[in-house]
Design a protein around this motif. Structure first.
Motif: not given
Length: 458
Positions: A206-208, A298-308
């Motif tokens: 699932y993507r969206y 994108v949500l997963r990657d953004t949260l990973s980059q910003r330490q959650g």
């Protein structure tokens, strides 16, 4: 003293079993609050957003629509109790049409979309600790809705209410549950991740995500919008409706002058002396429906980059620990808005949709309209407006504000208002069966309390 308050709050959350990621997010906002953040967005710091694409104007092929919907999950925010209407359980369990509740109609809509497009379309609820048990009990009487490997829900986090005087966690021995509050629906991103549901969705292709409030039956599955969103390449997109003079409360999008980012501004973020700008339908022509689409990867990657931590703008709400007792301890509740994530993603956009996708029930006035003959329910579980213009309903809040009072005064169902432009009820009236309102109908207070006899034309 406030650093001690943060330590005490963190310990309280750990003892209650709150996920560490949620504690980290709470700590971020605590420090933001401590630094004096108000969350206000002055008019001079933004430019109105006046030009967005309309879903009715875009080209989406049936193949694009179906493919996108096959990779979409529907998430319903289901943590609200409807306390302003006198409810003490999930608002989604309130009967709306033909004895069916919001929950049952949502299930009908999802099952209809699955049949029509031959897709799995998981339905996932974000429950609160106060709505989960009742919701699962109610789902037992619905047709099976689960998708293998995908949880039916995840829990919204909770956080301590903070004393307004020293920012320590409040204590309220009369009802310890009132010491806690939800962190606003902006918590969806943290809760979706910390619960493991985000990973489960991505692992199964699932993507969206299409997200909306459970009390908005207009926010049904849409293959067309799914197809548009997938083709746009956007990471995030809210559905927007064109405002009318009656739309004075809904948040709007704007462009922040300092960096050109699209942002959400809500009522609570508008300086009191600038509310005339906020409510100006020509200056800010679109309102935010709280129907959102976002890219799970994108949500997963953004949260990973910003330490959650997405770093959404803080909404600082000043209340009392017991909302029903204005003399109880003043507290601050730290909240964020789900729609504020529009500024957290590089590729964010918005789309104008039909007003039919925005049918929330916040008051008994709204409930009256959805139960009336203004709407019919089609084979896909969608509410279809019959007259070109919906009637405006205003019920005397002294007698109709709570569900109990509302039901007692409409024991035979609500009047017909299909031929009415407006219906105003002043005073305490109990309505009989087959009452019909036409034109600008008014029931005046003189003679109340009383009965509007069956068959009356107003």
């Amino acid at each position: 003293m406030s650093e001690n308050g943060l330590t005490l709050a963190q310990a309280k959350m750990r003892d209650a079993g709150v996920a560490q990621q949620a504690i980290d997010v709470f700590s971020y906002y605590y420090r933001t609050l401590e630094e004096g953040a108000t969350g206000l967005v002055p008019e001079e710091s933004i430019e109105p957003l006046t030009d967005i694409s309309s879903i009715s104007d875009v080209e989406v092929s049936p193949e694009q629509a179906r493919d996108a919907l096959s990779r979409t999950v529907m998430i319903k925010l289901n943590g609200g109790l409807g306390t302003s209407m006198g409810l003490d359980r999930a608002k989604s369990l309130l009967p709306v049409r033909g004895g069916k509740t919001f929950l049952e109609l949502i299930v009908d809509q999802v099952l209809a979309a699955r049949r029509r497009y031959d897709v799995t379309l998981p339905l996932v609820f974000m429950n609160s600790f106060r709505t989960r048990e009742d919701t699962f009990e109610a789902l037992e009487s619905c047709p099976p809705i689960g998708v293998e490997g995908i949880p039916l829900d995840f829990l919204q986090n909770r956080e301590p209410k903070l004393r307004a005087d020293d920012l320590t966690p409040v204590t309220w021995e009369a009802d310890p549950e009132l010491e806690w509050c939800p962190p606003g629906h902006g918590d969806i991103y943290t809760a979706l991740t910390a619960s493991g549901v985000l990973d489960a969705l991505l692992e199964r292709g699932y993507r969206y995500a299409m997200t909306s409030n459970s009390d908005n039956l207009g926010a049904a599955p849409s293959a067309r919008i799914a197809g548009w969103f997938a083709a746009s390449g956007a990471a995030y997109a809210p559905e927007m409706c064109r405002r009318t003079p009656a739309d004075v409360k809904g948040g709007h999008l704007a462009v922040r002058r300092s960096d050109g980012r699209i942002i959400l501004r809500d009522t609570a973020q508008t300086p009191a002396d600038q509310m005339h700008y906020f409510t100006d339908q020509f200056r800010h022509p679109f309102f935010h429906t709280n129907n959102l689409w976002f890219d799970l990867e994108v949500l997963r990657d953004t949260l990973s980059q910003r330490q959650g931590i997405l770093g959404l703008p803080l909404i600082r709400n000043t209340k009392t620990v017991d909302p029903s007792d204005p003399a109880s301890t003043p507290v601050i509740q730290m909240e964020t808005a789900m729609g504020a994530a529009v500024e957290a993603f590089e590729k964010a956009t918005a789309v104008e949709v039909s007003r039919s996708r925005f049918l929330p029930v916040k008051t008994t006035n709204d409930l009256f309209l959805l139960r009336s003959d203004v709407y019919e329910v089609d084979e896909d579980g969608l509410l279809v407006q019959v007259p070109q213009e919906a009637c405006t309903v205003v019920l005397d809040p002294r007698y109709y504000k709570t569900i109990r009072d509302f039901e007692a005064r409409f024991p035979e169902g609500v009047p017909s208002v299909r031929g009415a432009s407006s219906l105003t009820v002043e005073g305490d009236w109990t309505f009989g069966a087959d009452v019909v309102a036409t034109g600008d109908a008014v029931v005046r207070e003189e003679g109340s309390p009383g009965i509007v006899p069956s068959g009356t034309r107003i």
